[in-house]
Write an enzyme that holds these catalytic residues in place. Structure first.
Site, PDB file in Angstrom:
ATOM      1  N   THR A  13       0.976  33.044   9.231  1.00  0.00           N
ATOM      2  CA  THR A  13       0.981  34.201   8.340  1.00  0.00           C
ATOM      3  C   THR A  13       2.033  34.084   7.237  1.00  0.00           C
ATOM      4  O   THR A  13       1.707  34.157   6.039  1.00  0.00           O
ATOM      5  CB  THR A  13       1.259  35.478   9.168  1.00  0.00           C
ATOM      6  N   LYS A 105      14.060  35.641  14.099  1.00  0.00           N
ATOM      7  CA  LYS A 105      15.071  36.615  14.574  1.00  0.00           C
ATOM      8  C   LYS A 105      15.652  36.266  15.941  1.00  0.00           C
ATOM      9  O   LYS A 105      16.851  36.383  16.159  1.00  0.00           O
ATOM     10  CB  LYS A 105      14.490  38.027  14.600  1.00  0.00           C
ATOM     11  N   GLU A 129      17.025  36.115   5.593  1.00  0.00           N
ATOM     12  CA  GLU A 129      16.787  37.525   5.242  1.00  0.00           C
ATOM     13  C   GLU A 129      15.557  38.088   5.952  1.00  0.00           C
ATOM     14  O   GLU A 129      15.555  39.238   6.406  1.00  0.00           O
ATOM     15  CB  GLU A 129      16.596  37.640   3.720  1.00  0.00           C
ATOM     16  N   VAL A 132      15.215  40.049   9.692  1.00  0.00           N
ATOM     17  CA  VAL A 132      15.429  41.473  10.003  1.00  0.00           C
ATOM     18  C   VAL A 132      14.551  42.319   9.089  1.00  0.00           C
ATOM     19  O   VAL A 132      14.714  42.300   7.869  1.00  0.00           O
ATOM     20  CB  VAL A 132      16.908  41.877   9.824  1.00  0.00           C
ATOM     21  N   ILE A 136      12.201  43.955   3.945  1.00  0.00           N
ATOM     22  CA  ILE A 136      13.290  44.825   3.468  1.00  0.00           C
ATOM     23  C   ILE A 136      14.560  43.989   3.269  1.00  0.00           C
ATOM     24  O   ILE A 136      15.016  43.340   4.216  1.00  0.00           O
ATOM     25  CB  ILE A 136      13.571  45.970   4.472  1.00  0.00           C
ATOM     26  N   GLU A 190       0.687  42.704  20.195  1.00  0.00           N
ATOM     27  CA  GLU A 190       0.185  41.521  20.887  1.00  0.00           C
ATOM     28  C   GLU A 190      -0.427  41.926  22.217  1.00  0.00           C
ATOM     29  O   GLU A 190      -0.218  43.048  22.694  1.00  0.00           O
ATOM     30  CB  GLU A 190       1.344  40.550  21.102  1.00  0.00           C
ATOM     31  N   LYS A 205      17.001  42.153  16.148  1.00  0.00           N
ATOM     32  CA  LYS A 205      17.347  42.476  14.750  1.00  0.00           C
ATOM     33  C   LYS A 205      18.666  43.240  14.692  1.00  0.00           C
ATOM     34  O   LYS A 205      19.495  43.018  13.801  1.00  0.00           O
ATOM     35  CB  LYS A 205      16.216  43.298  14.114  1.00  0.00           C
ATOM     36  N   GLY A 303       4.251  41.374   7.643  1.00  0.00           N
ATOM     37  CA  GLY A 303       3.110  41.157   6.752  1.00  0.00           C
ATOM     38  C   GLY A 303       3.306  39.888   5.938  1.00  0.00           C
ATOM     39  O   GLY A 303       4.431  39.489   5.644  1.00  0.00           O
TER      40      GLY A 303
HETATM   41  N1  LIG Z   1       4.363  37.780  10.672  1.00  0.00           N
HETATM   42  C1  LIG Z   1       5.306  38.557  10.137  1.00  0.00           C
HETATM   43  O1  LIG Z   1       5.010  39.520   9.450  1.00  0.00           O
HETATM   44  C2  LIG Z   1       6.758  38.235  10.367  1.00  0.00           C
HETATM   45  C3  LIG Z   1       7.748  39.146   9.927  1.00  0.00           C
HETATM   46  C4  LIG Z   1       9.098  38.835  10.080  1.00  0.00           C
HETATM   47  C5  LIG Z   1       9.446  37.634  10.699  1.00  0.00           C
HETATM   48  N2  LIG Z   1       8.457  36.784  11.137  1.00  0.00           N
HETATM   49  C6  LIG Z   1       8.875  35.526  11.763  1.00  0.00           C
HETATM   50  O2  LIG Z   1       8.356  34.448  10.985  1.00  0.00           O
HETATM   51  C7  LIG Z   1       8.073  33.340  11.834  1.00  0.00           C
HETATM   52  C8  LIG Z   1       6.617  32.918  11.620  1.00  0.00           C
HETATM   53  O3  LIG Z   1       5.784  33.997  11.972  1.00  0.00           O
HETATM   54  P1  LIG Z   1       4.215  33.989  11.657  1.00  0.00           P
HETATM   55  O4  LIG Z   1       3.739  35.371  11.896  1.00  0.00           O
HETATM   56  O5  LIG Z   1       3.947  33.352  10.350  1.00  0.00           O
HETATM   57  O6  LIG Z   1       3.687  33.055  12.847  1.00  0.00           O
HETATM   58  P2  LIG Z   1       2.209  32.508  13.061  1.00  0.00           P
HETATM   59  O7  LIG Z   1       1.242  33.144  12.141  1.00  0.00           O
HETATM   60  O8  LIG Z   1       1.951  32.552  14.531  1.00  0.00           O
HETATM   61  O9  LIG Z   1       2.330  30.970  12.628  1.00  0.00           O
HETATM   62  C9  LIG Z   1       3.106  30.068  13.336  1.00  0.00           C
HETATM   63  C10 LIG Z   1       2.898  28.694  12.722  1.00  0.00           C
HETATM   64  O10 LIG Z   1       3.789  27.792  13.365  1.00  0.00           O
HETATM   65  C11 LIG Z   1       3.080  26.646  13.791  1.00  0.00           C
HETATM   66  N3  LIG Z   1       3.714  26.129  14.993  1.00  0.00           N
HETATM   67  C12 LIG Z   1       3.941  26.787  16.153  1.00  0.00           C
HETATM   68  N4  LIG Z   1       4.594  25.986  17.019  1.00  0.00           N
HETATM   69  C13 LIG Z   1       4.772  24.810  16.388  1.00  0.00           C
HETATM   70  C14 LIG Z   1       5.379  23.582  16.741  1.00  0.00           C
HETATM   71  N5  LIG Z   1       5.914  23.395  17.949  1.00  0.00           N
HETATM   72  N6  LIG Z   1       5.402  22.583  15.831  1.00  0.00           N
HETATM   73  C15 LIG Z   1       4.851  22.746  14.610  1.00  0.00           C
HETATM   74  N7  LIG Z   1       4.262  23.895  14.197  1.00  0.00           N
HETATM   75  C16 LIG Z   1       4.221  24.906  15.091  1.00  0.00           C
HETATM   76  C17 LIG Z   1       1.662  27.092  14.026  1.00  0.00           C
HETATM   77  O11 LIG Z   1       0.816  25.968  13.891  1.00  0.00           O
HETATM   78  P3  LIG Z   1      -0.776  26.083  14.015  1.00  0.00           P
HETATM   79  O12 LIG Z   1      -1.208  26.861  12.799  1.00  0.00           O
HETATM   80  O13 LIG Z   1      -1.248  24.693  14.023  1.00  0.00           O
HETATM   81  O14 LIG Z   1      -1.025  26.829  15.302  1.00  0.00           O
HETATM   82  C18 LIG Z   1       1.486  28.134  12.915  1.00  0.00           C
HETATM   83  O15 LIG Z   1       1.056  27.526  11.729  1.00  0.00           O
HETATM   84  C19 LIG Z   1       8.426  33.803  13.251  1.00  0.00           C
HETATM   85  O16 LIG Z   1       9.750  33.422  13.538  1.00  0.00           O
HETATM   86  C20 LIG Z   1       8.334  35.315  13.154  1.00  0.00           C
HETATM   87  O17 LIG Z   1       9.127  35.986  14.112  1.00  0.00           O
HETATM   88  C21 LIG Z   1       7.135  37.051  10.990  1.00  0.00           C
END
Ligand SMILES: NC(=O)c1ccc[n+]([C@@H]2O[C@H](COP(=O)([O-])OP(=O)(O)OC[C@H]3O[C@@H](n4cnc5c(N)ncnc54)[C@H](OP(=O)(O)O)[C@@H]3O)[C@@H](O)[C@H]2O)c1
Length: 433
Positions: A13, A105, A129, A132, A136, A190, A205, A303
């Protein structure tokens, strides 16, 4: 123009949002900041997965070395989440002299200071940034605009899932279970919602915010955590009738005696408090400080684009030098003590089930009077099956005062304690402690 070569771990994402923003804004960044970014390598788990059409032309691999050992990559963006592998990746990248930006986080809450030190030793930047409240810009505000100030208290709605559930329960009179199911159907929760609804995610956070605002590193165990799963429709009606809204609030506050109190818990606040208006999956962080008064930062806590914007803001801060790496967290480590039961003072909303017989309310009041705790409000419901629900709002009292009362009540016949939630303590009230 200065060009930077980027390696991204993850293409989920947030990473997809980062790539899209960098591409959409490339000309603007060249004109405004005189910089160009090129994503030269992406590493994922599954190279065969179907990706967003706008990212399909990127060089993709499942080999971390393709980034970590590529001498031409200046900046690593870690967006895979989780702790173990991400930690290894970030350490290797920093040791290889690459700047790192992450949104992780859990990892930063546990290991941020050590990783920041590692970055400093290797003369590179570490920014996070987006870790958390996603979109924001609270960490940068704390480390720049609020750096001359003295923070007294931070209250945040920092988990969109639990705020969505509580909003749906209140607006549509849904049970907790039905509101959770709706959150899962909409992709806000989830399959295993524990981290969100029990306050664990917000606590990560809060730990990062506590470090930025007070220079104090705390562990998950230092935070009193209560989830939202026991809140019922009856509680919501009581709370509303009494003029309050209930939110899962992450709080860190410094008392007059310089003690830090940390919690993530359902908290009652007056309906006209700015945090009470934060609905559904939105986040907000309310900062009380000595000179700025009360500031609220409101917006999307997650998002694709909102979170990616925070990541790209880190990238621009790094390359334009608008925030020097070592200054991202401006606070030196502090030795502030954590609050004990005597320091944890708040009014409480307490719910009891009592036998429907004369004198029982008098008996309940007597238990509280033993500890010198007075009631601000008391409500008694019509009896059902020989028992009645009693709701009490107390005047401010400490945990030390209240704990013996709860112990006595647990042993008493005809009275059972159901649950309690604290009322928001505003700094004015705090300063009289
Ligand atoms: N989503 C949000 O709105 C949001 C907000 C704030 C913070 N975050 C933080 O941002 C980070 C990413 O979140 P996300 O929502 O983008 O996660 P996500 O959609 O689940 O994507 C995770 C990505 O990481 C890859 N991946 C997972 N394990 C891996 C590994 N061992 N080696 C290489 N690639 C790996 C996955 O590969 P595949 O595609 O091949 O499965 C996928 O592309 C997290 O730390 C999350 O806490 C997210």
């Amino acid at each position: 123009m200065k060009s930077y070569r980027i390696g991204i771990f993850g293409l989920g994402t947030v990473a997809t949002g980062v790539v899209k923003i960098l591409r959409e804004q490339a000309k603007t960044y060249a004109k405004r900041f005189n910089v160009a970014f090129e994503v030269v390598q992406v590493v994922v788990r599954d190279t065969e997965k179907l990706r967003d059409p706008k990212t399909q032309d990127l060089p993709i691999s499942d080999d971390p070395k393709s980034i970590l050992e590529n001498p031409h990559i200046d900046i690593v963006i870690e967006l895979i989440g989780g702790v173990k592998i991400a930690k290894h990746i970030i350490e290797q990248a920093l040791k290889a002299g690459k700047h790192v930006i992450t949104a992780n986080k859990d990892l930063i809450a546990a290991d941020g200071r050590r990783l920041a030190k590692l970055a400093e030793e290797n003369q590179v930047g570490l920014y996070y940034e987006a870790a958390v409240a996603g979109g924001i810009p609270i960490l940068r505000a704390l480390s720049t605009s609020l750096s001359p100030d003295e923070i007294q208290q931070i209250n945040g709605i920092m988990n969109g899932t639990s705020n969505f559930i509580l909003t749906q329960m209140r607006q549509h009179k849904l049970s907790y279970e039905d509101a959770l199911k709706l959150a899962q159907d909409k992709g806000f929760a989830e399959a295993d919602p524990t981290n969100d609804v029990q306050g664990i995610d917000a606590a990560y956070k809060l730990r990062i915010l506590t470090d930025f605002a007070f220079g104090k590193q705390v562990s998950q165990n230092d935070i009193q955590m209560t989830g939202i799963s026991t809140i019922t429709q009856t509680d919501l009606k009581d709370v509303s009738d009494l003029g309050y809204e209930i939110k899962l609030l992450a709080t860190v506050s410094k008392s007059a005696a310089n003690k830090l109190q940390l919690s993530v818990a359902p908290t009652l606040m007056p309906k006209d408090h700015p945090l009470a208006s934060v609905q559904n999956e939105n986040n907000a962080i309310f900062v009380n400080s000595r000179y700025s008064g009360g500031l609220m930062f409101y917006g999307p806590g997650a998002g694709e684009y909102a979170t990616a914007n925070s990541v790209v803001a880190d990238l621009l801060a790094l390359v334009t030098g608008s925030a020097a790496p070592a200054k991202f967290n401006t606070h030196p480590s502090s030795s502030l003590a954590l609050a004990g039961p005597k320091d944890r003072i708040a009014s409480r909303y307490m719910v009891f089930k009592v036998a429907d017989r004369p004198g029982i309310i008098h008996k309940l009041s007597a238990f509280f009077l033993m500890s010198n705790i007075n009631f601000r409000n008391i409500r008694q419901y019509d009896p059902v099956d020989d028992s009645t629900r009693v709701v009490i709002i107390t005047y401010p009292a400490s945990d030390a005062q209240l704990n013996p009362v709860k112990t006595t009540i647990r042993q008493a016949r005809g009275v059972s304690f159901i649950h309690e939630y604290k009322l928001l303590v505003e700094p004015k009230e705090n300063s009289h402690d």
